[in-house]
Design an enzyme around this catalytic site. Structure first.
Site, PDB file in Angstrom:
ATOM      1  N   SER A   1       0.943  -1.251  -0.074  1.00  0.00           N
ATOM      2  CA  SER A   1       0.113   0.183  -0.083  1.00  0.00           C
ATOM      3  C   SER A   1       0.821   1.373  -0.227  1.00  0.00           C
ATOM      4  CB  SER A   1      -0.795  -0.096   1.161  1.00  0.00           C
ATOM      5  OG  SER A   1      -1.687   1.270   1.172  1.00  0.00           O
TER       6      SER A   1
ATOM      7  N   LEU B   1       0.784   4.294  -0.263  1.00  0.00           N
ATOM      8  CA  LEU B   1       0.551   5.601   0.419  1.00  0.00           C
ATOM      9  C   LEU B   1       0.714   5.588   1.932  1.00  0.00           C
ATOM     10  CD1 LEU B   1      -2.405   7.469  -1.717  1.00  0.00           C
ATOM     11  CD2 LEU B   1       0.002   8.158  -1.126  1.00  0.00           C
ATOM     12  N   TYR B   2       0.260   4.088   2.444  1.00  0.00           N
ATOM     13  CA  TYR B   2       0.443   3.774   3.845  1.00  0.00           C
ATOM     14  C   TYR B   2       1.996   3.766   4.092  1.00  0.00           C
ATOM     15  CZ  TYR B   2      -0.223   1.332   8.096  1.00  0.00           C
ATOM     16  OH  TYR B   2       0.017   0.744   9.446  1.00  0.00           O
ATOM     17  N   GLU B   3       2.758   3.120   3.131  1.00  0.00           N
ATOM     18  CA  GLU B   3       4.185   3.338   3.523  1.00  0.00           C
ATOM     19  C   GLU B   3       4.827   4.540   3.511  1.00  0.00           C
ATOM     20  OE1 GLU B   3       5.585   0.935   0.296  1.00  0.00           O
ATOM     21  OE2 GLU B   3       4.418  -0.830   0.688  1.00  0.00           O
TER      22      GLU B   3
ATOM     23  N   LYS C   1       3.648   6.672   6.633  1.00  0.00           N
ATOM     24  CA  LYS C   1       4.380   6.189   7.837  1.00  0.00           C
ATOM     25  C   LYS C   1       5.786   6.354   8.020  1.00  0.00           C
ATOM     26  CE  LYS C   1       0.721   4.231  10.353  1.00  0.00           C
ATOM     27  NZ  LYS C   1       0.629   4.388  11.788  1.00  0.00           N
TER      28      LYS C   1
END
Length: 396
Positions: free
Chosen positions: A301, A303-305, A308
């Site tokens: 994912s 954008l999650y990476e 974060k």
């Protein structure tokens, strides 16, 4: 070749004897809090200090040195000498010499009343956060005024790490975002088991059942400033909320990912840091941030990476200021609404977090991926060094 082998053996036995001295010395301290007749003598040590570590009287201080420090170090030297004589290896005498330094210091303090060598009890405000590598004043202050049944170690926190007494959660007020999620609810349950008072910060308060020592506060993204008054009374802030847009890469998805996963968390960190006003706050206040394994590993994912990793780098940057202890939670995939395919349970992860936190791990890694245990320390060390060299705190 023979001389080299002899030197290696001497060094090995010497290091072992020093570790033995630390374990014996701190184990005796633990017994002083568990055995009543030892506690009578040891209590003289605790009764002599005010909250700023100034002494109530010189006579009381000298008595505390006689009944605790002299006795403790004297027993340590006797035990280590017996072991050195029985094993009959020269390296073990290093431990005896090490023990004698404690006995000498305690004797000088008893006879002369000087506190110069009593490094962990020097009076004055606490100016730095508790050290993770050795016992400094802030670390030991907590043994006197935070929880007397924790923080037993005197020089190196080895025994505390073994016993899980490097951090006491008893009576602490812990605020937790994302409290209604899978991990949030598991952390609430585990924190309550450790006698903490939990403040659940959630956008879905109806998902949390009323419990003793649990206070539920509703909050909305973007309104972090409204939590300031509540955070003033909080000892530990756990930032655990997040969002996963999976394979979405629209402008809205980008904005949402960074707003929830990065900017909201940073605002909460900054607000909490403003509540650190007194000297004892440096010793007791903490921030735990769930940056996730996505800091160093793919989460499938993007954008999650990205969001974060940005949060993780900002946390590394803020750690340089030393305002309070900041822990990172580097968590692998667990089953939740964000990741229904997780291979770990939220309960397992929550127990792992508290197990390592109570042993004062600043980077708490809980995952089944062995590469994370290798990659994250390397990434964190190099990033820390780079930020240390090329950034600074400026006051306007």
């Amino acid at each position: 070749m023979f001389n080299l082998l002899a030197c290696v053996q001497f060094a090995g036995w010497g290091v072992f004897s020093l570790l033995l001295a630390e374990v014996f010395r701190d184990s005796y301290h633990v017994l002083c809090h568990q055995v009543k007749w030892l506690a009578k003598w040891h209590n003289k040590h605790h009764q002599v200090y005010r909250r700023d570590l100034s002494i109530v009287s010189l006579q009381a201080y000298q008595d505390s040195q006689l009944y605790h420090d002299v006795v403790e170090s004297g027993l340590l030297v006797v035990v280590l000498t017996i072991i050195a004589l029985l094993v009959n290896h020269m390296g073990l005498w290093l431990g005896v010499v090490y023990g004698c330094t404690f006995l000498y210091g305690a004797s000088v303090r008893y006879f002369s009343g000087k506190i110069d060598t009593d490094y962990n009890h020097l009076p004055g405000p606490l100016q730095i956060i508790p050290s993770v590598w050795w016992v400094n004043r802030s670390y030991h202050w907590r043994h006197h005024f935070d929880d007397v049944n924790a923080y037993y170690s005197g020089v190196f926190p080895l025994v505390d790490k073994i016993l899980g007494t490097s951090l006491s959660l008893k009576g602490k007020t812990v605020a937790l975002t994302g409290a209604s999620g899978a991990l949030g609810q598991a952390l609430v349950a585990e924190l309550l088991k450790h006698n903490a008072k939990v403040v659940a910060l959630t956008t879905n308060p109806e998902k949390l059942a009323p419990q003793s020592n649990l206070k539920v506060l509703s909050w909305e993204l973007g309104n972090e400033a409204q939590l300031k008054d509540s955070l003033k009374k909080v000892d530990i802030l756990i930032i655990n909320h997040g969002v996963n847009v999976y394979n979405n890469r629209t402008p809205e998805a980008i904005a949402t990912s960074y707003e929830v996963n990065t900017f909201s968390a940073v605002r909460l960190i900054d607000i909490f840091l403003t509540t650190i006003t007194g000297p004892q706050d440096r010793a007791t206040k903490e921030i735990w941030v769930n940056t996730s394994e996505a800091e160093v590993s793919p989460a499938f994912s993007p954008l999650y990476e990205l969001s974060k990793r940005t949060l993780g780098n900002i946390v590394t940057l803020k750690r340089l200021d030393g305002s309070c202890v900041i822990r990172k939670l580097i968590l692998g995939p667990f089953k939740s609404s964000l990741n229904p395919y997780g291979v770990m349970s939220a309960q397992q992860v929550a127990r792992g977090i508290l197990f390592l936190a109570r042993r004062d791990y600043r980077n708490i890694i809980v995952t089944i991926n062995p590469l994370t245990y290798l990659l994250f320390p390397l990434k964190e060390a190099t990033t820390w060094f780079y930020y240390r060299v090329f950034s600074k705190m400026t006051n306007n």
